[in-house]
Scaffold this motif. Structure first.
Motif, PDB file in Angstrom:
ATOM      1  N   PRO A   2      32.703  30.022   6.549  1.00 31.16           N
ATOM      2  CA  PRO A   2      32.031  29.732   7.821  1.00 31.16           C
ATOM      3  C   PRO A   2      31.541  30.980   8.533  1.00 31.16           C
ATOM      4  O   PRO A   2      30.493  30.955   9.189  1.00 31.16           O
ATOM      5  CB  PRO A   2      33.097  28.997   8.640  1.00 31.16           C
ATOM      6  N   TYR A   3      32.271  32.091   8.386  1.00 28.60           N
ATOM      7  CA  TYR A   3      31.859  33.321   9.059  1.00 28.60           C
ATOM      8  C   TYR A   3      30.614  33.916   8.406  1.00 28.60           C
ATOM      9  O   TYR A   3      29.740  34.452   9.089  1.00 28.60           O
ATOM     10  CB  TYR A   3      33.019  34.325   9.068  1.00 28.60           C
ATOM     11  N   LEU A   4      30.530  33.824   7.088  1.00 32.52           N
ATOM     12  CA  LEU A   4      29.316  34.265   6.390  1.00 32.52           C
ATOM     13  C   LEU A   4      28.128  33.413   6.815  1.00 32.52           C
ATOM     14  O   LEU A   4      27.021  33.925   7.035  1.00 32.52           O
ATOM     15  CB  LEU A   4      29.525  34.182   4.883  1.00 32.52           C
ATOM     16  N   LEU A   5      28.341  32.105   6.940  1.00 32.02           N
ATOM     17  CA  LEU A   5      27.266  31.205   7.365  1.00 32.02           C
ATOM     18  C   LEU A   5      26.780  31.555   8.763  1.00 32.02           C
ATOM     19  O   LEU A   5      25.572  31.523   9.041  1.00 32.02           O
ATOM     20  CB  LEU A   5      27.748  29.754   7.326  1.00 32.02           C
ATOM     21  N   LEU A   6      27.697  31.901   9.659  1.00 32.50           N
ATOM     22  CA  LEU A   6      27.321  32.267  11.024  1.00 32.50           C
ATOM     23  C   LEU A   6      26.532  33.579  11.044  1.00 32.50           C
ATOM     24  O   LEU A   6      25.583  33.733  11.820  1.00 32.50           O
ATOM     25  CB  LEU A   6      28.570  32.387  11.900  1.00 32.50           C
ATOM     26  N   ILE A   7      26.926  34.523  10.201  1.00 33.27           N
ATOM     27  CA  ILE A   7      26.212  35.807  10.124  1.00 33.27           C
ATOM     28  C   ILE A   7      24.778  35.576   9.630  1.00 33.27           C
ATOM     29  O   ILE A   7      23.816  36.113  10.194  1.00 33.27           O
ATOM     30  CB  ILE A   7      26.961  36.782   9.196  1.00 33.27           C
ATOM     31  N   LEU A   8      24.618  34.767   8.599  1.00 31.05           N
ATOM     32  CA  LEU A   8      23.281  34.472   8.080  1.00 31.05           C
ATOM     33  C   LEU A   8      22.448  33.713   9.111  1.00 31.05           C
ATOM     34  O   LEU A   8      21.244  33.967   9.259  1.00 31.05           O
ATOM     35  CB  LEU A   8      23.392  33.649   6.794  1.00 31.05           C
ATOM     36  N   THR A   9      23.086  32.798   9.836  1.00 31.76           N
ATOM     37  CA  THR A   9      22.370  32.039  10.865  1.00 31.76           C
ATOM     38  C   THR A   9      21.783  32.958  11.924  1.00 31.76           C
ATOM     39  O   THR A   9      20.600  32.838  12.283  1.00 31.76           O
ATOM     40  CB  THR A   9      23.324  31.031  11.539  1.00 31.76           C
ATOM     41  N   THR A  10      22.585  33.883  12.427  1.00 28.49           N
ATOM     42  CA  THR A  10      22.089  34.789  13.475  1.00 28.49           C
ATOM     43  C   THR A  10      21.030  35.741  12.930  1.00 28.49           C
ATOM     44  O   THR A  10      20.123  36.143  13.663  1.00 28.49           O
ATOM     45  CB  THR A  10      23.248  35.587  14.098  1.00 28.49           C
ATOM     46  N   LEU A  11      21.118  36.077  11.650  1.00 27.80           N
ATOM     47  CA  LEU A  11      20.078  36.897  11.027  1.00 27.80           C
ATOM     48  C   LEU A  11      18.757  36.138  11.007  1.00 27.80           C
ATOM     49  O   LEU A  11      17.702  36.675  11.377  1.00 27.80           O
ATOM     50  CB  LEU A  11      20.489  37.281   9.604  1.00 27.80           C
ATOM     51  N   PHE A  12      18.795  34.878  10.595  1.00 28.44           N
ATOM     52  CA  PHE A  12      17.577  34.064  10.542  1.00 28.44           C
ATOM     53  C   PHE A  12      17.003  33.853  11.945  1.00 28.44           C
ATOM     54  O   PHE A  12      15.790  33.894  12.139  1.00 28.44           O
ATOM     55  CB  PHE A  12      17.865  32.718   9.897  1.00 28.44           C
ATOM     56  N   VAL A 226      15.835  24.828   8.628  1.00 31.62           N
ATOM     57  CA  VAL A 226      16.649  24.123   7.639  1.00 31.62           C
ATOM     58  C   VAL A 226      17.952  24.868   7.354  1.00 31.62           C
ATOM     59  O   VAL A 226      19.056  24.339   7.556  1.00 31.62           O
ATOM     60  CB  VAL A 226      15.853  23.909   6.334  1.00 31.62           C
ATOM     61  N   LEU A 227      17.839  26.107   6.884  1.00 30.78           N
ATOM     62  CA  LEU A 227      19.038  26.838   6.486  1.00 30.78           C
ATOM     63  C   LEU A 227      19.928  27.174   7.687  1.00 30.78           C
ATOM     64  O   LEU A 227      21.148  26.981   7.633  1.00 30.78           O
ATOM     65  CB  LEU A 227      18.645  28.115   5.741  1.00 30.78           C
ATOM     66  N   ALA A 228      19.323  27.669   8.768  1.00 30.98           N
ATOM     67  CA  ALA A 228      20.119  28.066   9.926  1.00 30.98           C
ATOM     68  C   ALA A 228      20.867  26.879  10.531  1.00 30.98           C
ATOM     69  O   ALA A 228      22.046  26.997  10.895  1.00 30.98           O
ATOM     70  CB  ALA A 228      19.227  28.725  10.979  1.00 30.98           C
ATOM     71  N   PHE A 229      20.213  25.738  10.633  1.00 34.99           N
ATOM     72  CA  PHE A 229      20.876  24.567  11.215  1.00 34.99           C
ATOM     73  C   PHE A 229      21.987  24.048  10.304  1.00 34.99           C
ATOM     74  O   PHE A 229      23.067  23.666  10.794  1.00 34.99           O
ATOM     75  CB  PHE A 229      19.853  23.468  11.504  1.00 34.99           C
ATOM     76  N   ILE A 230      21.747  24.021   9.007  1.00 35.73           N
ATOM     77  CA  ILE A 230      22.795  23.586   8.083  1.00 35.73           C
ATOM     78  C   ILE A 230      23.996  24.521   8.184  1.00 35.73           C
ATOM     79  O   ILE A 230      25.155  24.080   8.266  1.00 35.73           O
ATOM     80  CB  ILE A 230      22.255  23.538   6.643  1.00 35.73           C
ATOM     81  N   PHE A 231      23.734  25.823   8.203  1.00 44.37           N
ATOM     82  CA  PHE A 231      24.820  26.803   8.259  1.00 44.37           C
ATOM     83  C   PHE A 231      25.584  26.707   9.577  1.00 44.37           C
ATOM     84  O   PHE A 231      26.817  26.721   9.599  1.00 44.37           O
ATOM     85  CB  PHE A 231      24.257  28.220   8.090  1.00 44.37           C
ATOM     86  N   TRP A 232      24.843  26.635  10.693  1.00 51.46           N
ATOM     87  CA  TRP A 232      25.497  26.577  12.008  1.00 51.46           C
ATOM     88  C   TRP A 232      26.325  25.308  12.147  1.00 51.46           C
ATOM     89  O   TRP A 232      27.481  25.360  12.588  1.00 51.46           O
ATOM     90  CB  TRP A 232      24.447  26.660  13.117  1.00 51.46           C
ATOM     91  N   ASN A 233      25.746  24.170  11.779  1.00 51.04           N
ATOM     92  CA  ASN A 233      26.470  22.904  11.897  1.00 51.04           C
ATOM     93  C   ASN A 233      27.752  22.915  11.074  1.00 51.04           C
ATOM     94  O   ASN A 233      28.812  22.478  11.535  1.00 51.04           O
ATOM     95  CB  ASN A 233      25.576  21.745  11.441  1.00 51.04           C
ATOM     96  N   ARG A 234      27.654  23.420   9.864  1.00 48.23           N
ATOM     97  CA  ARG A 234      28.828  23.460   8.979  1.00 48.23           C
ATOM     98  C   ARG A 234      29.905  24.383   9.555  1.00 48.23           C
ATOM     99  O   ARG A 234      31.105  24.041   9.577  1.00 48.23           O
ATOM    100  CB  ARG A 234      28.407  23.937   7.591  1.00 48.23           C
ATOM    101  N   ALA A 235      29.497  25.553  10.029  1.00 44.01           N
ATOM    102  CA  ALA A 235      30.459  26.514  10.549  1.00 44.01           C
ATOM    103  C   ALA A 235      31.146  26.011  11.816  1.00 44.01           C
ATOM    104  O   ALA A 235      32.359  26.146  11.977  1.00 44.01           O
ATOM    105  CB  ALA A 235      29.766  27.856  10.822  1.00 44.01           C
ATOM    106  N   VAL A 236      30.370  25.435  12.735  1.00 39.71           N
ATOM    107  CA  VAL A 236      30.942  24.934  13.988  1.00 39.71           C
ATOM    108  C   VAL A 236      31.907  23.787  13.720  1.00 39.71           C
ATOM    109  O   VAL A 236      32.969  23.691  14.355  1.00 39.71           O
ATOM    110  CB  VAL A 236      29.824  24.497  14.954  1.00 39.71           C
ATOM    111  N   ARG A 237      31.562  22.921  12.784  1.00 40.03           N
ATOM    112  CA  ARG A 237      32.470  21.824  12.447  1.00 40.03           C
ATOM    113  C   ARG A 237      33.751  22.336  11.803  1.00 40.03           C
ATOM    114  O   ARG A 237      34.808  21.699  11.888  1.00 40.03           O
ATOM    115  CB  ARG A 237      31.771  20.846  11.499  1.00 40.03           C
ATOM    116  N   THR A 238      33.694  23.505  11.170  1.00 36.89           N
ATOM    117  CA  THR A 238      34.862  24.046  10.467  1.00 36.89           C
ATOM    118  C   THR A 238      35.795  24.810  11.404  1.00 36.89           C
ATOM    119  O   THR A 238      37.008  24.606  11.386  1.00 36.89           O
ATOM    120  CB  THR A 238      34.420  24.973   9.320  1.00 36.89           C
ATOM    121  N   ILE A 239      35.220  25.712  12.234  1.00 35.17           N
ATOM    122  CA  ILE A 239      36.078  26.576  13.055  1.00 35.17           C
ATOM    123  C   ILE A 239      36.003  26.265  14.543  1.00 35.17           C
ATOM    124  O   ILE A 239      36.768  26.824  15.330  1.00 35.17           O
ATOM    125  CB  ILE A 239      35.728  28.067  12.832  1.00 35.17           C
TER     126      ILE A 239
END
Length: 293
Positions: A2-12, A226-239
Motif C-alpha cells: 500500500p505504501y508503494l501504491l501511495l508513492i506512485l499515486t502522488t508521483l502521477f 486509472v492507475l492513480a485512482f486504483i492505487f489510492w483506493n486500494r491503499a486507503v482501504r488497506t491502511i
C-alpha cells in the motif's frame, strides 16, 4: 505494497498538477476534465466493464455510495483543480492542497469519529513543515508574500471533496471489484461533468488537436486517473484514510524532482531539508516502533 501504491499515486498526481498548469492556456479546464475521464473510461472498458456487468446487482445495492463517490472524486475534485489552474500557480495549488491530510482527519472524525493518535498528529505537522520549507524556498518571507486568489479557493473546495471521498472509502462494498467500482464512479462523474462541458463549448472554448494536448489527455487519463485512482483506493482501504493522507505531502517532492530532471532546475539544500522532514513525518504517521518484550 500500500505504501508503494501511495508513492506512485502522488508521483502521477504531481505530473497532473504540472501538466494542467502548463497547458492551462491551451486546454479549457472542463474540456480537459471531460476528455480525461472519457479516455479513462475507454481504457477501463478493456478490463473493467465485464466486472461491472457481472457485479451490477452489488453496484445497484450500493448506488448511493457510488453516486456520492463519483460526484466527489471525479466530477468535483478534478474539475475544480483544472478550473483553479486557470487563475493560480502550481505553487499555490500545492500549498493549499497540502492541507488534505488534516481535512481527511477531520472528515474521518465527522463521519466515523476516527481520531488521529498524538504520533500521527506530530507526523502530519512535521511533513507539513517540510512542504512549507520547499514552497518557501527556505525563506519564511516567501510564504508571507504568497498572494491567494479565486483559484486557491477552488483548490481548497476540491481538497475538502477529496477528503470526504477518501474518508468515505471506509464504506466500500467488500464484494465489489476495484475495476467495477472505478468504472461506475467514472460513469457517474462524466454525467456530472457533461452539462458544464457543454456550457464551456457554447462559450467557444475548444481543445486544439495538437500533439501536446493529445499527450496531456493520454497522461492524465492513464496515469493520473486509472492507475492513480486504483492505487489510492486500494491503499486507503488497506491502511485507512488517516495513514494515507500524509503521502499527499510527497507531491512537492516529486514536483521538485520532475523540475530538476525535465526543466533544468537546481536541487538545493532547502529541497533536501524539506524532503527529509516530509519523509520523517510520513514515517511517524505510518509506522509503529515495536518494542521487544
Amino acid at each position: 505494497m500500500p505504501y508503494l501504491l501511495l508513492i506512485l499515486t502522488t508521483l502521477f498526481w504531481s505530473g497532473n498538477f504540472v501538466l494542467s498548469r502548463g497547458m492551462h492556456a491551451s486546454i479549457p479546464p472542463l474540456g480537459l476534465s471531460f476528455w480525461r475521464w472519457s479516455v479513462a473510461l475507454l481504457i477501463l472498458c478493456f478490463f473493467g466493464v465485464h466486472h461491472l456487468w457481472r457485479e451490477r446487482t452489488i453496484a445497484q445495492d450500493h448506488s448511493r455510495f457510488i453516486v456520492i463517490q463519483g460526484l466527489l472524486g471525479v466530477t468535483g475534485f478534478n474539475s475544480l483543480i483544472y478550473l483553479a489552474m486557470q487563475s493560480t500557480t502550481a505553487i499555490n495549488a500545492v500549498l493549499v492542497n497540502s492541507c488534505v491530510p488534516i481535512l481527511i482527519a477531520l472528515a474521518s472524525w465527522l463521519m466515523y469519529r476516527d481520531l488521529l493518535t498524538p504520533r500521527q498528529i506530530l507526523g502530519v505537522c512535521v511533513s507539513l513543515c517540510g512542504v512549507l520549507l520547499i514552497i518557501a524556498k527556505g525563506q519564511l518571507a516567501t510564504l508571507l508574500q504568497v498572494d491567494f486568489n479565486r483559484g486557491d479557493i477552488y483548490v481548497l473546495i476540491a481538497a475538502v471533496m477529496w477528503a470526504f471521498y477518501s474518508a468515505n472509502l471506509k464504506r466500500y462494498p467488500p464484494d465489489l471489484h476495484p475495476f467495477a467500482y472505478l468504472c461506475a464512479i467514472v460513469i457517474v462523474g462524466l454525467i456530472g461533468i457533461f452539462p458544464f462541458y457543454l456550457l464551456e463549448l457554447f462559450q467557444g472554448q475548444y481543445i486544439p488537436l495538437t500533439t501536446s494536448s493529445i499527450v496531456t489527455i493520454i497522461y492524465v487519463a492513464l496515469f493520473a486517473s486509472v492507475l492513480a485512482f486504483i492505487f489510492w483506493n486500494r491503499a486507503v482501504r488497506t491502511i485507512g484514510a488517516n495513514k494515507a493522507g500524509p503521502f499527499v505531502h510527497l507531491m512537492p517532492v516529486f514536483s521538485t524532482i520532475l523540475a530538476v530532471l525535465f526543466l533544468g532546475e537546481k536541487l538545493t539544500a532547502f529541497h533536501l531539508q524539506g524532503m527529509l522532514l516530509i519523509f520523517s513525518g510520513i514515517v511517524l504517521t505510518t509506522f509503529r516502533i515495536r518494542q521487544k518484550a
